[in-house]
Design an enzyme around this catalytic site. Structure first.
Site, PDB file in Angstrom:
ATOM      1  N   ARG A  44      38.573-137.331   8.322  1.00  0.00           N
ATOM      2  CA  ARG A  44      39.289-137.428   9.605  1.00  0.00           C
ATOM      3  C   ARG A  44      38.370-137.176  10.774  1.00  0.00           C
ATOM      4  O   ARG A  44      38.560-137.710  11.856  1.00  0.00           O
ATOM      5  CB  ARG A  44      40.403-136.400   9.647  1.00  0.00           C
ATOM      6  CG  ARG A  44      41.575-136.937   8.888  1.00  0.00           C
ATOM      7  CD  ARG A  44      42.642-135.943   8.748  1.00  0.00           C
ATOM      8  NE  ARG A  44      43.442-136.456   7.645  1.00  0.00           N
ATOM      9  CZ  ARG A  44      44.712-136.672   7.693  1.00  0.00           C
ATOM     10  NH1 ARG A  44      45.369-136.406   8.767  1.00  0.00           N
ATOM     11  NH2 ARG A  44      45.362-137.163   6.663  1.00  0.00           N
ATOM     12  N   LYS A  71      43.136-133.357  -8.778  1.00  0.00           N
ATOM     13  CA  LYS A  71      44.327-132.588  -9.089  1.00  0.00           C
ATOM     14  C   LYS A  71      44.694-131.725  -7.888  1.00  0.00           C
ATOM     15  O   LYS A  71      43.844-131.536  -7.038  1.00  0.00           O
ATOM     16  CB  LYS A  71      44.100-131.722 -10.321  1.00  0.00           C
ATOM     17  CG  LYS A  71      42.880-130.792 -10.203  1.00  0.00           C
ATOM     18  CD  LYS A  71      43.007-129.607 -11.071  1.00  0.00           C
ATOM     19  CE  LYS A  71      43.868-128.535 -10.492  1.00  0.00           C
ATOM     20  NZ  LYS A  71      43.254-127.717  -9.426  1.00  0.00           N
ATOM     21  N   LYS A  83      33.871-130.069 -19.310  1.00  0.00           N
ATOM     22  CA  LYS A  83      32.968-128.940 -19.589  1.00  0.00           C
ATOM     23  C   LYS A  83      32.425-129.100 -21.007  1.00  0.00           C
ATOM     24  O   LYS A  83      33.146-129.521 -21.906  1.00  0.00           O
ATOM     25  CB  LYS A  83      33.718-127.607 -19.428  1.00  0.00           C
ATOM     26  CG  LYS A  83      34.039-127.296 -17.956  1.00  0.00           C
ATOM     27  CD  LYS A  83      34.747-125.976 -17.813  1.00  0.00           C
ATOM     28  CE  LYS A  83      35.187-125.739 -16.385  1.00  0.00           C
ATOM     29  NZ  LYS A  83      34.111-125.412 -15.455  1.00  0.00           N
ATOM     30  N   ASP A 114      48.019-124.908  -9.870  1.00  0.00           N
ATOM     31  CA  ASP A 114      46.569-125.018  -9.705  1.00  0.00           C
ATOM     32  C   ASP A 114      45.827-125.002 -11.046  1.00  0.00           C
ATOM     33  O   ASP A 114      44.869-125.746 -11.232  1.00  0.00           O
ATOM     34  CB  ASP A 114      46.084-123.845  -8.831  1.00  0.00           C
ATOM     35  CG  ASP A 114      44.621-123.958  -8.476  1.00  0.00           C
ATOM     36  OD1 ASP A 114      44.219-125.019  -7.981  1.00  0.00           O
ATOM     37  OD2 ASP A 114      43.859-122.981  -8.692  1.00  0.00           O
ATOM     38  N   HIS A 166      44.484-127.720 -16.305  1.00  0.00           N
ATOM     39  CA  HIS A 166      43.411-127.154 -17.129  1.00  0.00           C
ATOM     40  C   HIS A 166      43.923-126.405 -18.367  1.00  0.00           C
ATOM     41  O   HIS A 166      43.468-126.644 -19.478  1.00  0.00           O
ATOM     42  CB  HIS A 166      42.563-126.163 -16.311  1.00  0.00           C
ATOM     43  CG  HIS A 166      42.057-126.703 -15.017  1.00  0.00           C
ATOM     44  ND1 HIS A 166      41.657-128.003 -14.861  1.00  0.00           N
ATOM     45  CD2 HIS A 166      41.862-126.114 -13.813  1.00  0.00           C
ATOM     46  CE1 HIS A 166      41.242-128.182 -13.607  1.00  0.00           C
ATOM     47  NE2 HIS A 166      41.362-127.052 -12.958  1.00  0.00           N
ATOM     48  N   LYS A 172      43.252-115.119 -10.407  1.00  0.00           N
ATOM     49  CA  LYS A 172      42.176-114.928  -9.427  1.00  0.00           C
ATOM     50  C   LYS A 172      41.913-113.436  -9.285  1.00  0.00           C
ATOM     51  O   LYS A 172      42.821-112.629  -9.482  1.00  0.00           O
ATOM     52  CB  LYS A 172      42.611-115.457  -8.059  1.00  0.00           C
ATOM     53  CG  LYS A 172      43.044-116.888  -8.062  1.00  0.00           C
ATOM     54  CD  LYS A 172      41.861-117.787  -7.932  1.00  0.00           C
ATOM     55  CE  LYS A 172      42.237-119.244  -7.881  1.00  0.00           C
ATOM     56  NZ  LYS A 172      41.148-120.117  -8.251  1.00  0.00           N
TER      57      LYS A 172
HETATM   58  C1  BG6 Z   1      40.088-125.784  -9.786  1.00  0.00           C
HETATM   59  C2  BG6 Z   1      41.096-124.880  -9.134  1.00  0.00           C
HETATM   60  O1  BG6 Z   1      40.706-126.917 -10.326  1.00  0.00           O
HETATM   61  O2  BG6 Z   1      39.418-125.087 -10.811  1.00  0.00           O
HETATM   62  C3  BG6 Z   1      40.430-123.625  -8.595  1.00  0.00           C
HETATM   63  O3  BG6 Z   1      41.704-125.565  -8.068  1.00  0.00           O
HETATM   64  C4  BG6 Z   1      39.636-122.945  -9.684  1.00  0.00           C
HETATM   65  O4  BG6 Z   1      41.385-122.726  -8.063  1.00  0.00           O
HETATM   66  C5  BG6 Z   1      38.709-123.943 -10.356  1.00  0.00           C
HETATM   67  O5  BG6 Z   1      38.883-121.908  -9.086  1.00  0.00           O
HETATM   68  C6  BG6 Z   1      38.031-123.336 -11.552  1.00  0.00           C
HETATM   69  O6  BG6 Z   1      37.080-124.242 -12.011  1.00  0.00           O
HETATM   70  P1  BG6 Z   1      35.675-123.750 -12.542  1.00  0.00           P
HETATM   71  O7  BG6 Z   1      35.014-124.966 -13.033  1.00  0.00           O
HETATM   72  O8  BG6 Z   1      34.993-123.113 -11.364  1.00  0.00           O
HETATM   73  O9  BG6 Z   1      35.999-122.745 -13.584  1.00  0.00           O
END
Ligand code: BG6
Length: 512
Positions: free
Chosen positions: A64, A175, A209, A262, A267, A366
């Site tokens: 933007r 995502k 990964k 999230d 994941h 977190k």
């Molecule tokens: C992301 C999330 O998809 O994955 C984040 O939005 C998270 O909140 C992150 O911190 C973790 O990914 P990685 O690869 O750093 O473990």
């Protein structure tokens, strides 16, 4: 007779690297955002240093903000520099990449067609053969607009097959894919209105990964695991994605998403799917994705009347990690009365012959005491305690831990006689570490998209199956007032109620 040539743990066979991909133009929407700075640009730089980019490519950042290409290059250089270890930045390699970078502001729908037209001569100059990747690194609320605008501008048209130079147009969607089942379905049908399924790349970088990719190799390229990979031998499975970091600068996003959208819908459920899926009949994208979707669809529906029997939510308060850190509610962009969960522990069961009766405990949060991603398979105890005079009634059962991060390794805990004249039994650990050679997840994602390989991306059925499971629960938690928040201190191992979730079943979490 000589045995097979065995690679030392952590060593890498030369032939394990990709071939250079086909020429391409990469259009990044949301190019001034956090994701581009932290992940996409450093990964492109990494690919270039590994000589994994083709000779012909162009990268167009779009956002933007209005800024010049020079300013964009300056900002991206700073981002790449700060992502490198001290002394690890190669100016020449950066310049090679920077020369191919352009910036164009993202604006009204008409400008999409204009942008593509404007880029055509550049694409000709850089020999990209008309191959295009459109990467949506924008906030989820902007997905529908960008997809519609791209579709209407004819972005899904693929150039004629250029043989080894390809002939593709791919769209990558970050995502979270939707906010609930309904919006995920809407997004899928909007994508399909303009793009074919083979052109759509739904991101979940956990799938890329190294140790996560290895789950299938490990399970299906060895004959010793499959016979015990079921409810006859496995007591339960724990899947952990703990983070020491908070929400960084993403307060506004996280307030909307919360930990279940999230981390869990994508994941965590994908880690479960790879652990629990049936062997596909062939290692092809369609078959692997279909097995992942099938197992996601076999998870028992969650009874909203009994939510505290399977779900514990948490939010961090003030505490210490590597110094004093504020409570979630005091982070920028977060409401002082926020009910958003930053931690969740979830108990799931897969309803099929293989898994019936084996709980899968998932937790992610977190600001926990450390960064730890792992899948831990807890086997059943031996049926008869032969060594009770040395060990008491209980011998610690075997555990197999697939560690995803920070270390990429596998640990198998066994019982063995400790050396010495007295009989003492104790746990020993066999481990295998991938110490080097792992390609960073985002670099792998970008490469796969350039190569046209969708295996490490979610298909529509997977996304919809995981929303079908979690949407009702998330919908309910969205409207709940969380009177006990914050309920864990930053730097701790999470809320005490999460321990109680397992203790009720006579089990305990692996230490963080
Ligand atoms: C992301 C999330 O998809 O994955 C984040 O939005 C998270 O909140 C992150 O911190 C973790 O990914 P990685 O690869 O750093 O473990």
């Amino acid at each position: 007779m000589a045995g097979p040539a065995v690679l030392e743990a952590g060593a890498q066979a030369e032939s394990c690297e990709f071939e250079r991909p086909k020429p391409f133009s990469l259009f990044i929407f949301g190019a001034t955002g956090d994701l581009t700075r932290r992940k996409i640009m450093p990964s492109l730089y990494q690919l270039n240093t590994l000589s994994l980019l083709p000779g012909h490519f162009l990268i167009v950042g779009s956002g933007r903000k209005s800024m010049s290409t020079e300013e964009f290059r300056r900002q991206m250089r700073a981002a790449v520099l700060s992502a490198q270890p001290a002394g690890g930045f190669d100016e020449k390699k950066w310049q090679e990449l920077a020369d191919r970078l352009r910036y164009m502001p993202m604006g009204s729908p008409e400008t999409y067609a204009g942008m593509l037209a404007k880029c055509a001569p550049l694409e000709g100059r850089y020999g990209t053969c008309g191959n295009r990747i459109f990467y949506l690194a924008v906030p989820p609320s902007a997905f529908e607009d960008v997809i519609t605008n791209l579709g209407e501008a004819g972005a899904s048209a693929e150039p004629p097959d250029g043989g080894e130079n390809g002939g593709y147009s791919h769209i990558v969607v970050e995502k979270p894919f939707g906010r609930d089942l309904e919006s995920a379905k809407r997004l899928n049908s909007l994508l399909r209105k303009y793009f074919k399924e083979e052109q759509i790349y739904r991101m979940d970088h956990f799938l890329a990964k190294e140790t996560v990719q290895n789950i299938l190799m490990f399970r299906f390229a060895n004959s010793i695991f499959e016979p015990v990979w079921n409810n006859h031998f496995i007591d339960h499975v724990q899947i952990t994605a703990a983070e020491a970091i908070g929400i960084e600068y993403r307060g506004a996003y996280f307030e909307e998403a919360g930990v279940l959208r999230d981390m869990f819908q994508n994941h965590m459920l994908h880690l479960l799917a790879l652990t629990a899926m049936e062997p596909p009949s062939a290692f092809t994208t369609a078959k692997v994705r279909s097995e992942r979707a099938k197992v996601l669809g076999s998870i028992s529906r969650l009874d909203l009347q009994k939510m505290n029997e399977f779900l514990i939510l948490g939010q961090y308060g003030r505490g210490r990690t590597d110094g004093e850190v504020p409570a979630y509610r005091d982070e920028p962009g977060v409401s002082r009365l926020s009910n958003t969960a930053t931690y969740a522990a979830l108990k799931l069961e897969v309803e099929n012959w293989r898994w019936r009766g084996v709980p899968f405990y998932l937790r992610s949060g977190k600001r926990l005491s450390g960064r730890r991603g792992e899948i831990s398979i807890h086997f059943k105890p031996v049926p008869h305690t032969l060594f009770r005079q040395y060990t008491g009634e209980r011998i610690e059962p075997n555990t197999l831990t697939l560690c995803i991060q920070p270390e990429e390794k596998m640990d198998l805990f066994l019982q063995a006689k400790q050396p010495g004249s007295r009989i003492c039994l104790g746990p020993v650990r066999l481990d295998y570490k991938y110490s080097k050679g792992a390609t960073a997840d985002y670099a792998r994602i970008l490469l796969d998209c350039m190569q046209g390989d969708q295996m490490l991306f979610a298909c529509a059925e997977e996304v919809e199956a995981s929303w079908e499971l979690l949407s009702p629960v998330i919908g309910k938690t969205d409207s709940m007032e969380m009177k006990d928040f914050p309920n864990y201190a930053a730097g701790s191992s999470g809320p005490a109620e999460a321990d109680a979730l397992l203790a009720r079943d006579g089990r305990a979490w692996d230490p963080l």
